[in-house]
Scaffold this motif. Structure first.
Motif, PDB file in Angstrom:
ATOM      1  N   THR A   1       0.486   6.686  -7.287  1.00 17.78           N
ATOM      2  CA  THR A   1      -0.072   5.460  -6.702  1.00 17.78           C
ATOM      3  C   THR A   1       0.550   4.208  -7.297  1.00 17.78           C
ATOM      4  O   THR A   1       0.521   3.147  -6.668  1.00 17.78           O
ATOM      5  CB  THR A   1      -1.586   5.433  -6.922  1.00 17.78           C
ATOM      6  OG1 THR A   1      -1.862   5.625  -8.324  1.00 17.78           O
ATOM      7  CG2 THR A   1      -2.269   6.519  -6.116  1.00 17.78           C
TER       8      THR A   1
ATOM      9  N   ARG B   1      -8.193  15.985  -3.912  1.00 19.62           N
ATOM     10  CA  ARG B   1      -9.422  15.264  -3.595  1.00 19.62           C
ATOM     11  C   ARG B   1      -9.168  14.350  -2.399  1.00 19.62           C
ATOM     12  O   ARG B   1      -8.037  13.969  -2.121  1.00 19.62           O
ATOM     13  CB  ARG B   1      -9.857  14.401  -4.784  1.00 19.62           C
ATOM     14  CG  ARG B   1     -10.168  15.165  -6.053  1.00 19.62           C
ATOM     15  CD  ARG B   1     -10.486  14.186  -7.166  1.00 19.62           C
ATOM     16  NE  ARG B   1     -10.782  14.865  -8.413  1.00 19.62           N
ATOM     17  CZ  ARG B   1     -10.950  14.237  -9.575  1.00 19.62           C
ATOM     18  NH1 ARG B   1     -10.857  12.909  -9.614  1.00 19.62           N
ATOM     19  NH2 ARG B   1     -11.221  14.915 -10.666  1.00 19.62           N
TER      20      ARG B   1
ATOM     21  N   ALA C   1      -8.761  10.862  -0.573  1.00 23.61           N
ATOM     22  CA  ALA C   1      -8.259   9.586  -1.079  1.00 23.61           C
ATOM     23  C   ALA C   1      -9.377   8.551  -1.102  1.00 23.61           C
ATOM     24  O   ALA C   1     -10.258   8.532  -0.239  1.00 23.61           O
ATOM     25  CB  ALA C   1      -7.110   9.097  -0.206  1.00 23.61           C
ATOM     26  N   ASP C   2      -9.356   7.715  -2.147  1.00 27.21           N
ATOM     27  CA  ASP C   2     -10.324   6.626  -2.220  1.00 27.21           C
ATOM     28  C   ASP C   2     -10.060   5.647  -1.080  1.00 27.21           C
ATOM     29  O   ASP C   2      -8.930   5.454  -0.644  1.00 27.21           O
ATOM     30  CB  ASP C   2     -10.213   5.888  -3.553  1.00 27.21           C
ATOM     31  CG  ASP C   2     -10.616   6.789  -4.716  1.00 27.21           C
ATOM     32  OD1 ASP C   2     -11.368   7.756  -4.467  1.00 27.21           O
ATOM     33  OD2 ASP C   2     -10.145   6.531  -5.849  1.00 27.21           O
ATOM     34  N   SER C   3     -11.126   5.022  -0.631  1.00 34.73           N
ATOM     35  CA  SER C   3     -10.969   4.053   0.456  1.00 34.73           C
ATOM     36  C   SER C   3     -10.063   2.903   0.045  1.00 34.73           C
ATOM     37  O   SER C   3      -9.350   2.330   0.870  1.00 34.73           O
ATOM     38  CB  SER C   3     -12.346   3.512   0.876  1.00 34.73           C
ATOM     39  OG  SER C   3     -13.006   2.927  -0.258  1.00 34.73           O
ATOM     40  N   ALA C   4     -10.048   2.591  -1.263  1.00 32.38           N
ATOM     41  CA  ALA C   4      -9.220   1.474  -1.727  1.00 32.38           C
ATOM     42  C   ALA C   4      -7.741   1.796  -1.619  1.00 32.38           C
ATOM     43  O   ALA C   4      -6.913   0.899  -1.463  1.00 32.38           O
ATOM     44  CB  ALA C   4      -9.580   1.134  -3.176  1.00 32.38           C
ATOM     45  N   GLU C   5      -7.389   3.087  -1.717  1.00 33.61           N
ATOM     46  CA  GLU C   5      -5.976   3.451  -1.676  1.00 33.61           C
ATOM     47  C   GLU C   5      -5.574   4.069  -0.350  1.00 33.61           C
ATOM     48  O   GLU C   5      -4.399   4.332  -0.122  1.00 33.61           O
ATOM     49  CB  GLU C   5      -5.667   4.444  -2.800  1.00 33.61           C
ATOM     50  CG  GLU C   5      -6.383   5.767  -2.649  1.00 33.61           C
ATOM     51  CD  GLU C   5      -6.187   6.686  -3.843  1.00 33.61           C
ATOM     52  OE1 GLU C   5      -5.546   6.249  -4.821  1.00 33.61           O
ATOM     53  OE2 GLU C   5      -6.665   7.824  -3.799  1.00 33.61           O
ATOM     54  N   SER C   6      -6.542   4.343   0.522  1.00 37.88           N
ATOM     55  CA  SER C   6      -6.211   5.032   1.762  1.00 37.88           C
ATOM     56  C   SER C   6      -5.491   4.134   2.744  1.00 37.88           C
ATOM     57  O   SER C   6      -4.536   4.549   3.388  1.00 37.88           O
ATOM     58  CB  SER C   6      -7.464   5.612   2.407  1.00 37.88           C
ATOM     59  OG  SER C   6      -8.340   4.549   2.789  1.00 37.88           O
TER      60      SER C   6
ATOM     61  N   ARG D   1      -2.132  10.097  -9.939  1.00 39.63           N
ATOM     62  CA  ARG D   1      -2.529  10.491  -8.596  1.00 39.63           C
ATOM     63  C   ARG D   1      -1.316  10.424  -7.679  1.00 39.63           C
ATOM     64  O   ARG D   1      -0.609   9.415  -7.615  1.00 39.63           O
ATOM     65  CB  ARG D   1      -3.638   9.583  -8.080  1.00 39.63           C
ATOM     66  CG  ARG D   1      -4.895   9.602  -8.929  1.00 39.63           C
ATOM     67  CD  ARG D   1      -5.852   8.487  -8.537  1.00 39.63           C
ATOM     68  NE  ARG D   1      -6.418   8.688  -7.210  1.00 39.63           N
ATOM     69  CZ  ARG D   1      -7.522   9.401  -6.965  1.00 39.63           C
ATOM     70  NH1 ARG D   1      -8.164   9.971  -7.973  1.00 39.63           N
ATOM     71  NH2 ARG D   1      -7.988   9.533  -5.740  1.00 39.63           N
TER      72      ARG D   1
END
Length: 443
Positions: free
Chosen positions: A340, A355, A357-362, A377
């Protein structure tokens, strides 16, 4: 479908190995032997070509076998005092062995006047041989410098201990240095072939000089190579002939086989490379049979793979229920990808966790992430890249068995993910695809 390069590498290595082997088969493999090896029959007669190094008697003896063989027969032994001799049939006149380049050290010797007088009294062509330095034959080390000279007259101008190489013709018979001393020679010293000898030599201009050796004139070092020839009757008659008995005494002569000298025989040095290539091709072939770690796509009758739909509605996976989120999935990953923070990571059978992906990184495009032990990640995307890449479902086969796997490959990412079960693999495919039809398997 990923290209399996191993069989083609095996075929290429096999071709590169076989072609030189076919040409090398016509060449000769030469076995280095000694006269003791030959006489003791440690060299099987099935060995076609041998190379013999030793001391030859520079006496003209007719070769065994008559006109069908080379004209001369040499008696070769490992040392002056050895009684084990091998017969070498050769086209070269044995007397020519006495014409050679002598490597020696320049030294002043007290016996030079006595040796000159002995040769003169014997009637040898020693006119002009006076007192002065002699040449002591030597075997220099590889790091010593040898000076080439062309005339024996130059020896008198060189410092004591200088190492030179001079073409000489060794004439007549040598004189034992112990015979020139007041005390004479010890009993049986010369009979055992031991001692130090003074030899009369002439250079190309006929200038005489004394050369000190550890062997008499008749024993000349050399190397001979050629085919083993079985001619027991001829060799037996040769060994029992009067000239050979006079020279060899009670020495042991091999009467099973002899060597027919062939100076032009070339040693085959091209076997190692083809053999290594042949071994490589065999290993690659065996690996293809038993299975190197390789990805094999799943085939289900269609190139595309996705969750089946009924009436436009996506069905649930057996492991899922409505409203249930996909849990973390243990994975063993190999290959490379971007983290990332933009760093490129190379992985080799690394244990990770898959896992969502977090919404912040998606950012609407990244659907899953591989979390490594150091919390780094690697992100995975749901979008298709057409021919440039995709996520393929299949299995990894290796020597240890078959493991369910996914292969994610596109620009900057090439990851092979192995799972504990097919169910985990399919759940991971659903997670990466974001529930859409972007996960594929191809033939």
């Amino acid at each position: 479908m990923p290209f399996d390069v191993a069989p083609w590498v095996a075929i290429g290595a096999l071709v590169l190995a076989v072609l030189p082997l076919l040409s090398a088969g016509a060449e000769k493999e030469i076995l280095a032997v000694s006269s003791a090896d030959m006489v003791e029959r440690n060299v099987p007669t099935t060995v076609s070509y041998v190379q013999l190094t030793g001391l030859a008697m520079s006496i003209q003896l007719p070769a065994p076998g008559g006109s069908a063989r080379p004209p001369y027969g040499l008696l070769v032994r490992d040392a002056v005092g050895s009684d084990q001799m091998t017969v070498v049939m050769t086209d070269s006149d044995p007397l020519q062995l006495r014409v050679r380049a002598v490597v020696a050290r320049v030294q002043a010797m007290p016996y030079s006047d006595a040796a000159a007088a002995a040769f003169t009294a014997r009637g040898d062509a020693s006119a002009g041989l006076g007192s002065g330095p002699v040449l002591v034959e030597a075997s220099p080390s590889s790091d010593e410098t040898v000076s080439d000279i062309s005339s024996a007259a130059e020896v008198a101008t060189l410092p004591n201990g200088a190492l030179v190489r001079l073409p000489l013709r060794l004439d007549g018979e040598a004189v034992a240095i112990c015979a020139l001393a007041d005390g004479g020679c010890a009993d049986r010293v010369l009979a055992r072939g031991e001692g130090v000898f003074a030899q009369l030599a002439h250079d190309n201009e006929g200038i005489p000089i004394l050369v000190q050796t550890i062997a008499p004139t008749s024993a000349v070092a050399g190397t001979w190579q050629g085919a083993q020839v079985r001619n027991e009757d001829d060799l037996g008659e040769f060994a029992e002939s009067l000239p050979v008995r006079a020279m060899a005494g009670w020495g042991r002569i091999l009467v099973l086989a002899s060597i027919q000298d062939d100076p032009a025989l070339e040693r085959d040095r091209s076997w190692l490379g083809p053999v290594l290539l042949l071994i490589l091709s065999v290993l690659l072939w065996l690996g293809g049979r038993v299975g190197y770690p390789s990805f094999r796509p799943a085939l289900e009758g269609a190139r595309g793979w996705s969750r089946p739909t009924v009436g436009g509605t996506t069905t649930e996976s057996p492991d899922e229920s409505p409203g249930r989120e996909l849990a973390e999935i243990a994975v063993v990953v190999s290959g490379h990808g971007l983290t990332t923070d933009g760093r490129r990571r190379h992985l080799d059978e690394t244990i990770a966790t898959l896992r969502p992906a977090d919404s912040a990184e998606s950012d609407g495009r990244l659907t899953a992430a591989l979390v490594l032990a150091d919390s780094s990640r690697l992100v995975l995307a749901a979008h298709e890249a057409g021919r440039l890449g995709s996520v393929e479902r299949g299995d990894v086969t290796s020597l240890t068995g078959v493991r369910p796997a996914l292969w994610a490959h596109w620009y900057g990412t090439d990851l092979r993910m192995n799972f504990a079960s097919a169910a985990d693999r399919d759940r991971a495919a659903e997670l990466i695809s974001g529930g859409g039809p972007s996960v594929r398997s191809s033939s």
